[in-house]
Write a protein that holds these residues in place. Structure first.
Motif, short mmCIF file in Angstrom:
data_model
loop_
_atom_site.label_atom_id
_atom_site.label_comp_id
_atom_site.label_asym_id
_atom_site.label_seq_id
_atom_site.Cartn_x
_atom_site.Cartn_y
_atom_site.Cartn_z
N SER A 1 -4.52 0.68 9.32
CA SER A 1 -5.01 0.63 7.94
C SER A 1 -3.81 0.64 7.01
O SER A 1 -2.94 1.51 7.12
CB SER A 1 -5.91 1.84 7.65
N VAL A 2 -3.76 -0.32 6.12
CA VAL A 2 -2.62 -0.46 5.20
C VAL A 2 -3.09 -0.17 3.79
O VAL A 2 -4.16 -0.64 3.36
CB VAL A 2 -2.03 -1.88 5.29
N THR A 3 -2.31 0.61 3.05
CA THR A 3 -2.68 0.99 1.70
C THR A 3 -1.50 0.81 0.75
O THR A 3 -0.33 0.88 1.16
CB THR A 3 -3.15 2.46 1.64
N THR B 1 -1.95 -4.91 9.85
CA THR B 1 -3.41 -5.01 9.82
C THR B 1 -3.92 -5.70 11.07
O THR B 1 -4.91 -5.28 11.68
CB THR B 1 -3.88 -5.77 8.58
N GLN C 1 1.78 2.76 4.27
CA GLN C 1 2.19 2.11 3.03
C GLN C 1 3.45 1.30 3.32
O GLN C 1 4.37 1.77 3.99
CB GLN C 1 2.50 3.12 1.93
N SER D 1 -9.09 -4.21 -2.13
CA SER D 1 -9.13 -4.28 -0.67
C SER D 1 -9.77 -5.59 -0.23
O SER D 1 -10.56 -6.20 -0.94
CB SER D 1 -9.94 -3.10 -0.10
N GLN E 1 -6.19 4.72 14.19
CA GLN E 1 -5.56 3.85 13.21
C GLN E 1 -6.21 3.96 11.83
O GLN E 1 -5.52 3.85 10.81
CB GLN E 1 -5.62 2.40 13.71
N ALA E 2 -7.50 4.19 11.80
CA ALA E 2 -8.20 4.26 10.51
C ALA E 2 -7.87 5.53 9.74
O ALA E 2 -7.82 5.54 8.51
CB ALA E 2 -9.70 4.14 10.72
N ALA F 1 -1.07 7.56 1.99
CA ALA F 1 -0.39 7.09 3.19
C ALA F 1 0.13 8.24 4.04
O ALA F 1 0.78 9.15 3.53
CB ALA F 1 0.75 6.16 2.81
N HIS G 1 -5.10 7.24 9.74
CA HIS G 1 -3.70 7.39 9.33
C HIS G 1 -3.19 6.06 8.80
O HIS G 1 -2.83 5.16 9.56
CB HIS G 1 -2.85 7.90 10.50
N THR G 2 -3.14 5.95 7.49
CA THR G 2 -2.79 4.70 6.84
C THR G 2 -1.28 4.55 6.66
O THR G 2 -0.53 5.52 6.68
CB THR G 2 -3.46 4.61 5.46
N ARG H 1 2.40 -6.28 5.87
CA ARG H 1 1.06 -5.69 5.75
C ARG H 1 0.08 -6.43 6.66
O ARG H 1 -0.74 -5.80 7.35
CB ARG H 1 0.58 -5.78 4.29
#
Length: 333
Positions: free
Chosen positions: A245-247, A240, A220, A87, A214-215, A253, A217-218, A236
């Protein structure tokens, strides 16, 4: 970067163009009026001095301007990007300087010569009620634009669409300088504090509300035919920057951003050419489509395939950065 936010209004300034006034004393009615200007809460009044009538008016205007005090606020936002290699977080400081010095509906008393001070004296004043009739429609328009998007966001069943509406509400407030307009309004017309209490509360709670949505619910990001992962990385980064939040973890996700890149490669005597086409679909729980986006670019080529492909990736990424954020926000319109 510092941004000067100034409330914009109709300017009604009354500067004296006549010659210097005759030396005189205040009449009883003038003295009574001046006393009312300073004793009544219905007025904002400041006394100004100068070597002539014009400079005394300018000095009074500067005093009225100082009445509307400057405000500085610093907001720090943390953005986190999760990749296959771990991260990455960064802090961004956004400094806003609010200087409410664009004044309107300023009036002046007649200049008189002060024998004791040996200079001219003028009172600059604003009738709060009259000034509010000019300023209120501007504040109301900005507040309604923000409140409409905020209310629509709260009504959404999908957290992703709720976040998009709230992003639009935040952008509407920023583009109209709503926060500084409200602060100016409160100083000019204290009753407006009650009038816009709900708007102010929503404006104050919006950042934390948006951040929590937003935090939790990520997203992908997946991309087909992205050999170098450049396009995946660009999307991504865009998500961001919008606060999502990107995972890289599929299990973590809530949403999947699926990118389908079609290169449309052609070999010609002059070299290798691509006509790239990109489709993006965002799904909730990998099933329900919430957003779609597609772009087809003009032909891009070079004498070698590697050079042509690099140009293609650069063109696609540039297009994404220019059009994807606005396309996401327009989904909430």
């Amino acid at each position: 970067m510092k941004h000067i936010l100034i409330a914009c209004c109709t300017v009604v300034l009354f500067f004296s163009c006549a010659s210097a006034p005759t030396v005189r004393n205040s009449t009883a009615s003038e003295a009574s009026f001046e006393q009312m200007l300073f004793s009544s809460s219905a007025y904002i009044a400041v006394r100004g001095y100068g070597q002539d009538a014009a400079s005394a008016e300018h000095n009074a205007l500067a005093g009225v301007s100082r009445y509307f005090s400057s405000r500085i606020s610093v907001n720090t936002a943390e953005k986190t990007l999760v990749t296959d290699h771990g991260s990455k977080s960064r802090l961004e400081d956004v400094t806003h300087i609010v200087s409410d010095t664009t004044l309107f509906a300023v009036q002046y008393t007649k200049a008189r010569f002060n024998n004791e001070q040996r200079n001219y004296e003028v009172i600059g004043y604003i009738n709060r009620e009259e000034a509010w009739q000019i300023y209120a429609p501007k504040v109301q328009q900005a507040a309604e634009a923000f409140s409409g998007l905020y209310a629509m966001g709260k009504q959404q069943n999908s957290d992703f669409r709720q976040a998009l509406f709230l992003l639009q509400a935040r952008e509407a407030a920023q583009s109209s300088d709503l926060r500084s307009m409200l602060q100016f309004a409160y100083t000019l017309y204290p009753k407006s504090i009650t009038i816009f209490a709900d708007v102010q509360e929503n404006l104050d709670t919006l950042p934390i509300l948006l951040k929590n949505i937003q935090a939790q619910h990520t997203v992908q990001v997946r991309c087909t035919d992205d050999d170098t992962s450049q396009i995946t990385a660009a999307v991504r980064e865009i998500l961001t920057d919008l606060g999502f939040s990107v995972t890289a973890d599929q299990q973590a996700a809530r949403y999947v951003c699926a990118l389908d890149l079609t290169k449309n490669k052609t070999a010609l005597p002059a070299g290798i050419f691509f006509i790239p086409s990109l489709t993006i679909t965002i799904f909730e729980n990998q099933r329900t489509p919430l957003f779609s986006y597609s772009k087809t670019l003009n032909r891009i080529g070079a004498s070698t395939e590697s050079a042509a492909q690099q140009r293609m990736f650069h063109a696609v990424i540039t297009e994404l950065r220019n059009s994807l954020p606005s396309a996401l926000k327009q989904t909430a319109e």
